[in-house]
Enzyme design. Structure first.
Site, PDB file in Angstrom:
ATOM      1  N   ARG A   1      12.959 -15.178  -3.934  1.00 28.89           N
ATOM      2  CA  ARG A   1      14.337 -15.313  -4.393  1.00 28.89           C
ATOM      3  C   ARG A   1      14.788 -16.758  -4.241  1.00 28.89           C
ATOM      4  NH1 ARG A   1      18.283 -10.620  -2.158  1.00 28.89           N
ATOM      5  NH2 ARG A   1      19.642 -12.426  -1.962  1.00 28.89           N
TER       6      ARG A   1
ATOM      7  N   LYS B   1      18.640  -4.227   4.388  1.00 26.33           N
ATOM      8  CA  LYS B   1      19.584  -3.323   3.692  1.00 26.33           C
ATOM      9  C   LYS B   1      19.023  -2.810   2.376  1.00 26.33           C
ATOM     10  CE  LYS B   1      23.056  -6.153   3.182  1.00 26.33           C
ATOM     11  NZ  LYS B   1      22.443  -7.343   3.800  1.00 26.33           N
TER      12      LYS B   1
ATOM     13  N   ARG C   1      23.857 -18.562   3.927  1.00 28.64           N
ATOM     14  CA  ARG C   1      24.110 -17.114   3.805  1.00 28.64           C
ATOM     15  C   ARG C   1      24.364 -16.486   5.176  1.00 28.64           C
ATOM     16  NH1 ARG C   1      18.948 -15.347   1.089  1.00 28.64           N
ATOM     17  NH2 ARG C   1      19.791 -13.239   1.038  1.00 28.64           N
TER      18      ARG C   1
ATOM     19  N   ARG D   1       9.685 -14.145   2.819  1.00 28.11           N
ATOM     20  CA  ARG D   1       9.788 -12.959   1.968  1.00 28.11           C
ATOM     21  C   ARG D   1       9.477 -13.232   0.492  1.00 28.11           C
ATOM     22  NH1 ARG D   1      15.623  -9.853   1.556  1.00 28.11           N
ATOM     23  NH2 ARG D   1      16.464 -11.633   0.439  1.00 28.11           N
TER      24      ARG D   1
ATOM     25  N   ARG E   1      31.760  -7.103   1.697  1.00 22.66           N
ATOM     26  CA  ARG E   1      31.194  -8.238   2.429  1.00 22.66           C
ATOM     27  C   ARG E   1      32.281  -8.984   3.204  1.00 22.66           C
ATOM     28  NH1 ARG E   1      25.998  -8.824   0.042  1.00 22.66           N
ATOM     29  NH2 ARG E   1      25.153 -10.907   0.286  1.00 22.66           N
TER      30      ARG E   1
END
Ligand code: AMP
Length: 221
Positions: free
Chosen positions: A165, A19, A176, A133, A94
């Site tokens: 992150r 996203k 998540r 990532r 969300r």
């Protein structure tokens, strides 16, 4: 695409669906503003201000920040001047309460969400992407751990420092994804019933996914 009033497009998808990357690319291409609720929260945490102190623990656990805080922050941001061509909302809404609040706030101004782009990526690929990532601190470009040589090194686009992150750790990623499947996926049906949803295949090269999204939005206006 409506030309004389800013339009609002929502990017919906699981953590790791792309996203943020796609919202930044499509916003550049269509000359729109990109508003990411996650980025707004991360900036507040980095500043260490009141909002940042309130939301830090939720983000570290991978749970949603309470609706009253999130909705107020995003609606305040939407009230500020943005690109004439419109706004891409990334990471908001969300859950159903957020979607309904957004609809109410927009309809009070005789506006409405223009389109919702649902970026679909299967779960094994989401987990692979999130666990490898690394992001650039300067331009936010994502890199995979392999491309970074197994170590944080520098961004291949702008030379900025790479970092992982804090909420990309395996336990937080699991949480998540759980939150996404429980709280966020009902939005797919919500926007489908309103005739706003466009589903886009999110696997494949970044520029190809961008092209798919641009056509789903209605072309380069
Ligand atoms: P993101 O960058 O979109 O993955 O968001 C990172 C974290 O910020 C999430 O795991 C939540 O803790 C928080 N967050 C971002 N957007 C929202 C939202 N719309 N509602 C509640 N919490 C959010």
């Amino acid at each position: 695409m409506v030309k004389d009033q800013p339009i609002i497009i929502i990017f919906l998808g699981a953590p790791g669906a792309g996203k943020g990357t796609q919202a930044a690319g499509v916003a550049r291409e269509l000359n729109m503003a990109h508003i990411s609720s996650g980025d707004l929260f991360r900036q507040a945490v980095e500043r260490g201000d009141e909002l940042g102190l309130k939301v830090k623990a939720y983000m570290e656990k991978g749970t949603l920040v309470p609706d009253e805080i999130t909705i107020q922050m995003v609606l305040n941001r939407l009230a500020q001047p943005s690109s004439q061509k419109g706004i891409i909302l990334d990471g908001f809404p969300r859950n159903l309460a957020q979607a309904e609040s957004l609809d109410r706030a927009l309809s009070a101004q005789e506006e409405a969400v223009w389109r919702v782009i649902y970026i679909r990526v299967e779960q094994p690929e989401l987990i692979r992407r999130l666990s490898t990532r690394w992001l650039c601190r300067k331009c936010q470009a994502p890199h995979t751990r392999e491309a970074a040589g197994g170590q944080p090194s520098v961004c291949q686009k702008c030379g900025g420092e790479l970092y992982q992150r804090a909420d990309d750790s395996p336990e937080t990623v699991k949480k998540r994804l759980e939150v996404y499947f429980n709280d966020t996926t009902p939005l797919i049906d919500y926007y489908l019933r309103k005739g706003k949803l466009a589903e886009v295949e999110g696997e494949g090269a970044v520029n190809i996914v961008t092209d798919r999204i641009v056509s789903a939005v209605g072309g380069r206006a």
